[in-house]
Scaffold this active site. Structure first.
Site, PDB file in Angstrom:
ATOM      1  CE  LYS A  90      -3.743   2.177   2.580  1.00 32.44           C
ATOM      2  NZ  LYS A  90      -4.898   2.063   3.624  1.00 32.44           N
ATOM      3  CB  SER A 123      -8.912   1.660   5.920  1.00 31.16           C
ATOM      4  OG  SER A 123      -9.515   2.645   5.927  1.00 31.16           O
ATOM      5  CB  SER A 169      -8.225   4.303   2.813  1.00 29.70           C
ATOM      6  OG  SER A 169      -7.135   3.613   3.610  1.00 29.70           O
TER       7      SER A 169
END
Length: 492
Positions: free
Chosen positions: A79, A183, A159
């Site tokens: 990420k 998230s 997210s």
């Protein structure tokens, strides 16, 4: 040879150690998949093909000697919230576009220590602020799943939408992610994958771009519960560079997966039954209860009375901390700097207006408001008191139960653009997940079924602080009972 990109992380690690295939072969297979799918799914913001193959060659050399770490040669996605030395890290924001860290986050350093290979950086909501991956400066990520009722592009959640989409679409064996209010778990539920947020402090936040420091926690998104345990083993460690890091040993959580759950007491909180919850979410929850009961668990009805205040509490505490953390990005010290300005104040204002997207600006404004003179006590301090009550609710039930079962999300994946008009509707996606962040507890989402339109739904297991072992134990039992093997049909 079996399609290497469809292997679980555990099976891939075993195959690499057995020399059934090489790290270069599986890495190249994923790079080929990424090249074909990423223009459509937009899961990766940067593909590090040369670096990945270089790492794969180094892993093959170690494996040939019978050496290597727990993840030796396994290709992962990272990420874009985790700083990676020599590789651009943006947190999905124009504010950090072009930032190339001269250091490595502790989480990714742990992965490289254990032999993992980096395929690239994964798309995300800007500064991790979002529930649909639509706030990214690089554009929205697309969910590889499609509804039977529509051909509309769906959100993979946020997210960590890039992480979830990449795992579901076979663009990496597994991925790192982060969870501030859900998230990891919400994107996992939306994509038919597994995602765990460990106890706050288990994984170091050093080198993670900060959103809300008392809530942020790193964790993995994977294909199976065992894979999540294997990857979390490597991600977690004590870190003196992080003042909130817990100096506790990291167990081998893979040993917990598959253990009998007979005799465990599972709490079912009455407050998680919400108005307007789809019948199929309730039906799946009921089914989860039956699965655990059949496995020998005792089901206990519990009450978490302050749950109804969790969402407003979160959306005061998180923006307040974000307002403080992101104050450093002013065009002078850090971040994007405007080229045209008339004064120092105008430089600050213009740099931040150009660098931050609308959702980040909205949350920073809320945060500045609740921290301002005259409102600090009325909002922020009151929210901290309610947060303590929420944590106490959990403390009060742990003597009666070993883990808690809830839905992961209030719905299946929705279409991109569906909830953008009303931010409050978007925020409601976090209703089942924010409590664990406020209380610092571990929580995992396990894919457990499909809705009427053929989209995945997840069940969440919440555990005591530092008791990820029981969380994995219960999650493994749910995974076995659900037998979830559905995959999105390839259309990209």
């Amino acid at each position: 040879m079996t399609d290497l990109t469809k292997l679980t992380l555990s099976d891939a690690v075993d195959g690499l150690k057995a020399k059934t295939f090489s790290s270069q072969e599986i890495t190249q297979a994923f790079l080929t998949n990424i090249a074909a799918a990423n223009p459509t799914l937009n899961a990766y913001v940067e593909v590090t093909g040369d670096k990945a193959l270089q790492q794969a060659r180094a892993s093959d050399a170690k494996l040939a000697k019978g050496e290597g770490g727990a993840l030796e040669g396994a290709p992962l996605g990272i990420k874009d919230l985790f700083c990676t030395e020599g590789v651009q890290t943006t947190a999905g924001s124009n504010m950090l576009r072009g930032f190339v860290p001269p250091y490595e986050s502790t989480v990714t350093a742990n992965l490289w220590r254990d032999g993992a290979v980096m395929l690239g950086k994964l798309n995300m909501d800007e500064f991790a602020m979002g529930s649909s991956n639509e706030t990214s400066a690089f554009g929205p990520v697309v969910n590889p799943w499609k509804s039977n009722a529509s051909n509309a592009d769906l959100t993979p959640g946020g997210s960590s939408g890039g992480s979830a989409s990449a795992v579901a679409a076979d663009l990496c064996l597994a991925a790192t992610a982060s969870d501030t209010g859900g998230s990891i778990r919400q994107p996992a539920a939306f994509t038919g994958t597994v995602g765990i947020k460990p106890t706050y402090g288990r994984a170091s936040r050093f080198g993670m771009v900060a959103f809300a420091s008392s809530l942020d926690q790193a964790g993995p998104i994977t294909r199976t519960v065992k894979d999540a345990a294997l990857l979390l083993n490597s991600m977690c460690s004590y870190d003196a560079k992080d003042a909130t890091s817990l100096d506790v040993p990291t167990p081998d959580w893979t040993r917990s997966v598959g253990q009998s759950v007979k005799g465990l007491r599972i709490g079912v909180p009455a407050e998680y039954v919400i108005d307007g919850m789809p019948a199929e979410i309730q039906a799946l929850w009921d089914q989860g209860v039956q699965w655990l009961k059949a496995a020998g668990c005792e089901i206990v009805e519990i009450s978490l009375p302050h749950t109804k205040y969790a969402l407003p509490t979160y959306y005061i505490v998180a923006p307040a901390e974000a307002s403080s953390n992101l104050a450093r990005y002013d065009g002078m010290r850090f971040g994007h700097r405007a080229e045209q300005f008339t004064s120092l104040d105008d430089l600050y204002a213009t740099s931040r207006a150009e660098g931050f997207g609308k959702e980040v600006q909205r949350r920073l404004t809320i945060g500045a408001y609740v921290l301002s003179a005259g409102f600090y006590d009325a909002y922020y301090m009151r929210a901290l008191k309610v947060r303590r009550r929420i944590a106490e609710d959990f403390d009060n039930v742990w003597g009666r139960v070993d883990a808690i079962l809830t839905p992961s999300t209030p719905s299946a994946a929705f279409a991109i653009g569906d909830k953008q008009i009303d931010p409050v509707t978007m925020y409601l996606n976090d209703i089942f997940t924010v409590t664990t962040n406020l209380a610092g507890l571990p929580g995992i989402s396990v894919p457990a079924g499909l809705d009427a339109n053929g989209l995945p739904l997840g069940l969440q297991v919440i555990g005591k602080a530092l008791d990820e072992a029981t969380v994995f134990q219960v999650a493994g039992a749910l995974e076995d009972a659900a037998g979830f093997t559905a995959k999105p049909e390839k259309w990209w």
